[in-house]
Structure formats: C-alpha cells, structure tokens
Design an enzyme around this catalytic site. Structure first.
Site, PDB file in Angstrom:
ATOM      1  N   CYS A 155      -2.125   9.090   2.597  1.00  0.00           N
ATOM      2  CA  CYS A 155      -1.801   8.547   1.272  1.00  0.00           C
ATOM      3  C   CYS A 155      -2.820   8.988   0.238  1.00  0.00           C
ATOM      4  O   CYS A 155      -2.485   9.352  -0.871  1.00  0.00           O
ATOM      5  CB  CYS A 155      -1.721   7.027   1.339  1.00  0.00           C
ATOM      6  SG  CYS A 155      -3.232   6.254   1.948  1.00  0.00           S
ATOM      7  N   GLU A 193       0.889  -1.177   0.000  1.00  0.00           N
ATOM      8  CA  GLU A 193       0.000   0.000   0.000  1.00  0.00           C
ATOM      9  C   GLU A 193       0.915   1.211   0.000  1.00  0.00           C
ATOM     10  O   GLU A 193       1.494   1.556   1.038  1.00  0.00           O
ATOM     11  CB  GLU A 193      -0.869   0.002   1.266  1.00  0.00           C
ATOM     12  CG  GLU A 193      -1.928  -1.083   1.294  1.00  0.00           C
ATOM     13  CD  GLU A 193      -3.120  -0.766   0.399  1.00  0.00           C
ATOM     14  OE1 GLU A 193      -3.249   0.372  -0.080  1.00  0.00           O
ATOM     15  OE2 GLU A 193      -3.914  -1.687   0.163  1.00  0.00           O
TER      16      GLU A 193
END
Ligand code: NAD
Length: 487
Positions: free
Chosen positions: A291, A257
């Site tokens: 993110c 990720e």
C-alpha cells in the site's frame, strides 16, 4: 530485455494440499464450500481450504459474543501475556508459515520470514502501550474522567499482499484492548492465516479468535452483521467505500486502511547512485504490491537523467522468479486479475509513447511474472501516474520547481504516505510537511512502528492503526462525571 525467471518445478508438481480448517469457537472445523488457492509462481491450484457461508459466520459471531465478557474483564497485563504468546507462536513456526506464505502469496521466502517476524515484533510492541484513564477535571466540586472500554466483537478483513502482517496489527489492537474477533483473510491468500489460527487455539480461550476463509460476499456479510461492533478493513479504496456504506446500517465503528499512490520527491542535491537502491526497494519490494510503496517518483530536472539511469540499472540487476528460490528478489504478481490489470497499464503506457527504460517485456512461461519496469517521460494524466498500479512498474517524472512537484504529488484523491529525499534534511522536512498524507517521510519510505500511528488521509483511509491512537479506536470513550455533592 528478456527477464530470466526461475520457476519451481517441485512446487508446480506437488500434490494438492487440503490440511486446512476454519477456527470457530476454539474448534477446527470444515465447511460445505471450498476455496481453491493458486500458487502465483506457477498459476496452478496447489491447495484447497474450507469456505465459510452465513451459517459459519453466525456461529463465529455467536461464539465471539459469548467469549466477550470474560475476555473484556481480564486485565491488560493478562491479555498482554496472551499477545506475547501469540508472538512466540509466530517465531516458533516462522519457517513453516513463511514457506506457506510464499506458496500462496508469491513473495520471496526471506520477505515472507520478515513479514512473520515483523508481525510478532509489532504485536509485542503494541501490547506494551498503556491505555490509562484520563483526568479531565479534578477539583473540589467535580471529578471528570475519560475511560476507554472495549467495543465487543471486531470483524477483521485483510487483503492478499501481506496477509499475516495486516492481520496481526488489527488482531493485536482488538484483542489487547479487550475485544473478541472474527478474522477473514483474502480468498487469494487464506492459508497462512488459517494455519496460524490453528496454532493459536492453545493461546486464546475459545471464541476469542475466530478465523473464517471465504469469498468477498463473506466480507460483505460481516460488514452487515448486527453481532459485529467494528470492522477493521484493509484493502482497496473501492471496497473500502462499500464497507463504509454497508456498515452504516448498524453504525459500526470503522478503521479503513486503503490504497495509496505515494509520491517520492527527489531534490537536486542528492547523489542519484546512492539513493537509487533505496528508492528502488521502496517501490518494488513485494513486486510493488505494498500500500505504501513508492508509486510515483518526482525527480528534479538537474538529476533526472542520472536518477533514471541508476534506477534502470537497479531494475536490470533484480532477479525475479519463484519466491522459493533463495536467489529471487522479486516474485510474481499475486493473482491473475491483478496481473492483467498491471499488464493493461503497461500496454497503455507503451502506447502513449513514454520511454520504458528497463523491464516492460513479459517473460514466457507459467506464473504471473513481470520484470521491474521503469518509465520516463510519462504523461501526468496517464493511468500509470493517476491510478494505484500496485505492481512492478513505476514512473519517474521531471520537475524544476518544488512547489510544482508538491502540487502534482498532492493532486490525487489518495493520501496514504509520501517522502522527500535531499542532502538537507531540514529543507526536506519542511517540504514533506506539505504532503497531504498520513505519513510523510524524509530520506526513507515505508518505515513504521508499533508506537507510531499509520493510516491514510483523503480516500486512503479512515482512522489510524498502531500506537495509542490506533488502540483507542478499538475502544469506546466513556466520560465519568462526578458532582462532589451528596444527592
Ligand atoms: P480488496 O479490496 O479487493 O479486498 C480486500 C478484502 O476485502 C478481501 O478479504 C476481500 O475478500 C474483501 N472484500 C471484497 N469485497 C468486499 C465487500 N463488498 N465487503 C467486505 N469485504 C470485501 O483489496 P485487495 O486487492 O485484496 O488488496 C489490495 C489493496 O489493499 C490495495 O489497494 C492496497 O493499497 C490496499 N492495502 C492497504 C493497506 C493499508 O494499510 N492502507 C495495506 C495493504 C493493502
């Protein structure tokens, strides 16, 4: 503009905290080495915790391997009960964990509480998902079934921006599906994870959950370790590539990720004043250190000026300061290295002649503070647009043609998520579907759930977290193919 920053004097002068231990094989243990942890609101060391070396890693992996068969052989229901108890621990200790999280990470206390609450909810949500055997063929001659089995020991490596939430996702996925775990938080934010581990000794059998604080080298040793079967890594693209290369030696399974450079495309039919607060929050929450934060805003030329002013107004209103101050909306940048990187991007942006509409002036005093900064008329090829800034500075770019906006939004090696904003949701959905990302939102950004897969396209990641798709990536598919004829 000079930003007013509230500092927390009590936090700056408190005694060094050393009440932290690693968790190995169900026991709280120390180590020969230690990590100093800095409060980003003061720039001072406020705590010290043990740092694991190779010996601690070996012990943790051995314990996890030993605990694996009994944990694997439990039913999903039994493991679901343990996950529910973990969620309850998170809720029972939410206030104390949130305060520690704010001290080490910097985010406002309310957002730290939300992070912990969210970790509980997402974990419970994931543990409701059924992983059933799938019948591929069933007739008179044959039965072919696809079943899913846990992999063994999962190594989980997390970053510093949301240490509890980003541990809870992989941890629940790994544990609920029958794996045992070794979890390593970021050296910048190890403390809340270590405290949580201590609280979870009563929930999981010895060896099922091991938590080791340590430096970057510990992460690398985990990726190389022959006793670990999968790495679930959340962090930067650059480190993700190292993890992939290093895991190749043992062909570990991987979930990566990684970073993002999310574009929001704002069409000409919106009311700039109404959507500005939503865009602002999605870009600047946790001071942009998310993110999937909005990192580039493409606004249609008809609403460009009005949207720029509305965003600048939001930025001027936002209160920055110590996360412990209840008035604070945006805390500091989490660490000095990241602060210097973002300041470097700000300086380059200023030199390039782009217009800084709000923010841009660094406050005096301790801590890694930068006010929310809105930049207009910026070069498409600048660092601010091309790189993942991961900080409180966001460019607003102009477009006149939607195809051109899409081309520019997609012209990147990143592909985490993106959004389209419009009064016409159908039109927006058709445009959103052309974003080359893992998640494309319409009139929202950053909405995730336990049952919806999340992850990156292109260099933003490999695999998906959450949902049945995410859970199955912590398992090995096995085909059971029966020819219905006695041998
Ligand atoms: P980072 O890559 O520097 O570090 C992440 C973790 O990896 C830390 O625990 C670190 O100690 C460890 N590490 C460092 N070198 C390693 C190596 N060679 N092998 C194994 N592990 C190693 O990332 P960061 O600066 O902590 O976090 C910020 C980044 O994380 C941003 O790019 C952000 O976008 C990304 N992120 C992604 C998601 C997502 O879900 N896609 C979520 C949060 C953050």
């Amino acid at each position: 503009m000079t930003a007013s920053v509230s500092h927390d004097l009590a936090a700056a002068t408190a005694a060094l905290r050393e009440d932290f231990k690693l968790l190995i094989d169900g026991a709280s243990v120390g180590a020969d080495q230690a990590l100093d942890v800095i409060n980003p609101a003061t720039g001072r060391v406020f705590a010290r915790c043990p740092a694991a070396g190779r010996a601690e890693l070996d012990r943790a992996v051995t314990a996890a391997r030993r605990a694996f068969p009994a944990w694997r052989d439990m039913s999903f229901e039994e493991r679901r009960e343990r996950i529910k108890r973990m969620a309850q621990v998170l809720r029972d200790h939410q206030a104390a964990l949130a305060e520690l999280l704010t001290l080490e990470q910097g985010k406002p206390l309310g957002q730290a509480r939300d992070e912990i609450g969210r970790a509980a909810t997402q974990s419970e949500g994931m543990a409701q998902i059924a992983i059933a055997p799938e019948t591929l063929t069933q007739d008179e001659q044959r039965s072919i079934e696809l079943r899913y089995y846990p992999l063994g020991v999962v190594g989980i490596i997390t970053p510093w921006n949301a240490p509890i939430n980003l541990a809870a996702g992989p941890l629940t996925s790994a544990l609920y599906t029958g794996n045992t775990t070794v979890l390593k938080p970021s050296p910048y934010t190890p403390l809340t994870t270590l405290k949580l581990a201590e609280l979870l000794t009563a929930v999981f059998p010895a060896g099922v959950l091991n938590v080791l604080a340590g430096g970057d080298e510990l992460g690398q040793w985990m990726t190389e370790h022959p006793g670990i079967d999968k790495i679930s890594f959340t962090g930067s693209v650059a480190t993700g590539k190292k993890v992939m290369a290093s895991a190749a030696g043992t062909l570990k399974r991987l979930t990566l990720e990684l970073g993002g450079n999310d574009a929001a495309i704002v069409l000409d039919d919106v009311d700039p004043k109404t959507i500005a607060p939503k865009l602002f929050f999605a870009a600047f929450v946790n001071s942009g250190q998310v993110c999937m934060a909005i990192k580039r805003i493409y606004a249609h030329e008809r609403i460009y000026a009005a949207l720029c002013s509305a965003l600048a107004e939001e930025a001027r209103k936002a209160r920055i300061g110590s996360g412990l101050d209840p008035q604070t909306q945006l805390g500091p940048i989490q660490n000095k290295e990241q602060y210097e990187r973002v300041v470097g991007i700000l300086e380059e942006t200023r030199r390039s002649g782009a217009r800084i509409l709000a923010g841009g002036k660094l406050p005096d005093g301790p801590g890694y503070f930068m006010p929310p900064t809105i930049v207009a008329d910026v070069d498409e090829h600048s660092r601010l647009v091309q790189e993942e800034q991961f900080g409180p500075i966001v460019p607003v770019l102009r477009f006149s043609d939607v195809d051109d906006a899409l081309r520019r939004a997609n012209d990147t090696r990143y592909g985490l998520s993106g959004s389209v904003w419009s009064g016409d949701t159908e039109r927006a959905a058709a445009i959103a579907a052309r974003l080359e990302v893992g998640t494309a939102w319409v009139n929202q950004h950053r909405t995730t759930s336990a049952t919806v897969p999340f992850g990156g396209a292109k260099e933003s990641g490999v695999g998906r977290q959450y949902s049945v798709l995410g859970l199955k990536s912590y398992m090995e598919p096995r085909v059971i193919s029966v020819l219905k004829q006695p041998a």
